[in-house]
Design a protein around this motif. Structure first.
Motif, PDB file in Angstrom:
ATOM      1  N   SER A  36       0.717  -1.392   0.022  1.00  0.00           N
ATOM      2  CA  SER A  36      -0.001  -0.022  -0.002  1.00  0.00           C
ATOM      3  C   SER A  36       0.830   1.265   0.190  1.00  0.00           C
ATOM      4  CB  SER A  36      -0.943   0.060   1.385  1.00  0.00           C
ATOM      5  OG  SER A  36      -0.238   0.088   2.453  1.00  0.00           O
ATOM      6  N   ALA A  37       1.950   1.144   0.839  1.00  0.00           N
ATOM      7  CA  ALA A  37       2.807   2.534   0.860  1.00  0.00           C
ATOM      8  C   ALA A  37       3.577   2.597  -0.490  1.00  0.00           C
ATOM      9  CB  ALA A  37       3.815   2.066   1.995  1.00  0.00           C
ATOM     10  N   GLU A  66      -1.853   6.370   2.566  1.00  0.00           N
ATOM     11  CA  GLU A  66      -1.659   5.533   3.447  1.00  0.00           C
ATOM     12  C   GLU A  66      -2.835   5.637   4.594  1.00  0.00           C
ATOM     13  OE1 GLU A  66      -0.251   2.426   2.885  1.00  0.00           O
ATOM     14  OE2 GLU A  66       1.426   2.665   4.306  1.00  0.00           O
ATOM     15  N   HIS A  69      -4.796   2.469   5.415  1.00  0.00           N
ATOM     16  CA  HIS A  69      -4.691   1.863   6.675  1.00  0.00           C
ATOM     17  C   HIS A  69      -5.661   2.322   8.013  1.00  0.00           C
ATOM     18  CE1 HIS A  69      -0.457   0.079   6.584  1.00  0.00           C
ATOM     19  NE2 HIS A  69      -1.111  -0.101   5.370  1.00  0.00           N
ATOM     20  N   ASP A  83       6.106   2.945   6.735  1.00  0.00           N
ATOM     21  CA  ASP A  83       6.044   2.247   5.575  1.00  0.00           C
ATOM     22  C   ASP A  83       6.465   3.169   4.251  1.00  0.00           C
ATOM     23  OD1 ASP A  83       5.673   0.119   6.995  1.00  0.00           O
ATOM     24  OD2 ASP A  83       3.547  -0.367   5.871  1.00  0.00           O
ATOM     25  N   THR A 105      -4.147  -4.761   7.027  1.00  0.00           N
ATOM     26  CA  THR A 105      -3.562  -4.144   7.852  1.00  0.00           C
ATOM     27  C   THR A 105      -4.338  -3.115   8.680  1.00  0.00           C
ATOM     28  OG1 THR A 105      -1.478  -3.906   6.425  1.00  0.00           O
ATOM     29  CG2 THR A 105      -1.697  -2.281   8.146  1.00  0.00           C
TER      30      THR A 105
HETATM   31 MG   LIG Z   1       0.124  -1.357   4.024  1.00  0.00          MG
END
Ligand SMILES: [Mg+2]
Ligand SMILES: Nc1ncnc2c1ncn2[C@@H]1O[C@H](COP(=O)(O)OP(=O)(O)OP(=O)(O)O)[C@@H](O)[C@H]1O
Ligand SMILES: C[C@@](O)(CCO)CC(=O)[O-]
Length: 397
Positions: free
Chosen positions: A146-147, A193, A197, A204, A243
């Protein structure tokens, strides 16, 4: 307005120590991987904004006139580093049809793209463009996919909006941005993020932006320039997890049992600091077996703490047991709950031992590979310099 084409990439990451604890203000040690996410942005004249995300089977196009309706009335260009614009998030959720609280894989990726795109272009004119992304990283498995995705979005869209220059000169194959521009990229990636998240620490996206190994504490990023070469085996248990859900679960546990969880987080912090000290000793004095013994003990202790936090999984227990029969020590990396783990290989670990370990892990249904660490952070590329197989995939869109 037609924007210029941009081609960028950003690395995934492995957390050596400090996942979850870092969300609560403790130290984390993280390192970039040689697995990257690639993004190509093409300026178009179609009057559409299109996003192609083959890793998650998502291919969408929006009409610019529809997207213009979403620009919040509380206008003005938004600065990076601010909390999310709640009005824009609400409008976007409605637009992509999210009715309940939970976002699926496709919604998270789409929402973070549209959020950064509209935020960066809202005070000028929304441009027509196509963004295509391909990643070598497993999605949602603890390696910072994701980052890497958010860092690629931030760098390409900042470049296209003219907020940062394109660093690539005609003769370059790839190029990096200056410190000030990297800070802007990191800050916008953090917003992406936040959408994916919920409550990210920022570690990250910092690794995706700067690469290498770094120490992260409460938003402060310290690159560790002198680190020993570590051999690491990466294992993907292939157990899916989110996450966002795992981070929220740890928070609930801390709220429910503060007097039990606070010492656990403090102990993880001490593990990260001890690991950093050992790694630094390994760069300035001869490396001994005792250094590795300590690194292994730290891995075991942290894995137990992560189980206490509730982010373990039977598949991760299997990983630890299988590797321990070969004398190797493993822990989960990233958010846990399945996903990936890391195994430390000692310099003297014979390649035959690595091979049989890999085979045993594959027999458990896991994917497993030895990886090199410390690759460069976000980069702009000349398309000609990008690996053939990546170009071949992105050229389809
Ligand atoms: Mg992630
Ligand atoms: N290549 C990609 N293309 C599109 N979306 C992606 C891609 N990689 C990641 N994403 C987005 O990121 C989400 C996964 O993020 P998540 O934080 O749960 O896992 P991770 O980043 O791989 O693991 P961790 O945060 O533990 O390191 C996906 O559901 C998707 O929305
Ligand atoms: C679980 C976590 O600590 C690491 C995920 O890679 C979350 C975060 O730091 O944002």
């Amino acid at each position: 307005m037609t924007v210029k084409d941009v081609f960028v990439s950003a690395p995934g990451k492995a957390i050596l120590h400090g996942e979850h604890a870092v969300v609560h203000g403790k130290v984390a040690l993280a390192v970039s991987l040689n697995l990257r996410t690639y993004l190509r942005l093409k300026g178009t004249t179609t009057g559409n904004v299109c996003i192609n995300l083959p890793n998650i089977d998502t291919f969408l196009c929006y009409d610019l006139s529809e997207l213009k309706q979403l620009i919040p009335v509380s206008c003005g260009k938004r600065e990076e580093g601010k909390p999310l614009d709640a009005e824009l998030v609400r409008k976007l959720r409605e637009f992509i049809g999210v009715t309940n609280g939970n976002l699926d894989t496709c919604n998270m990726a789409t929402l973070s793209f549209l959020y950064i795109y509209i935020s960066l272009f809202r005070s000028s004119e929304l441009p027509s463009l196509t963004v295509s992304v391909w990643s070598e990283l497993p999605t949602g498995a603890g390696l910072g996919s994701s980052a890497a995705y958010s860092v690629c979005l931030a760098s390409a869209l900042l470049c296209a909006s003219g907020a940062i220059p394109a660093p690539l000169k005609e003769s370059d194959q790839s190029a990096r941005w200056c410190q000030e521009d990297l800070e802007q990229i990191n800050s916008w990636a953090f917003q992406g993020e936040m959408i994916i998240h919920g409550n990210p620490s920022g570690v990250d996206n910092a690794v995706g932006t700067w690469g290498g190994m770094l120490r992260f504490l409460a938003g402060k990023i310290i690159p560790l320039s002198r680190v020993p070469l570590l051999r690491i085996l990466l294992t993907n248990t292939n157990v899916p997890r989110s996450t966002k859900v795992l981070v929220a679960g740890v928070k609930d546990k801390i709220n429910k049992f503060p007097s039990i969880m606070t010492p656990v987080l403090d102990s993880v912090d001490a593990i990260s600091c001890t690991c950093e000290k050992i790694l630094s000793e390994m760069t300035c004095e001869p490396i001994t077996g005792e250094h590795y013994n300590i690194l292994e003990e730290l891995i075991d202790m942290n894995q137990h703490h992560l189980n206490v936090m509730g982010v373990g999984h039977p598949s991760l227990d299997t990983l630890c047991q299988v590797t321990l029969t070969k004398g190797l020590h493993s822990k989960l990396t990233g958010a846990g709950g399945g996903g990936c783990g890391i195994t430390l290989l000692r310099p003297e670990t014979d390649s035959s031992v690595v091979q049989t370990t890999v085979q045993d892990l594959k027999d458990c249904g896991f994917d497993c590979w030895e990886t090199s660490i410390g690759g460069p952070g976000v980069q702009q590329h000349s398309p000609l310099s990008v690996k053939e197989e990546v170009l071949e995939i992105l050229n389809r869109y």
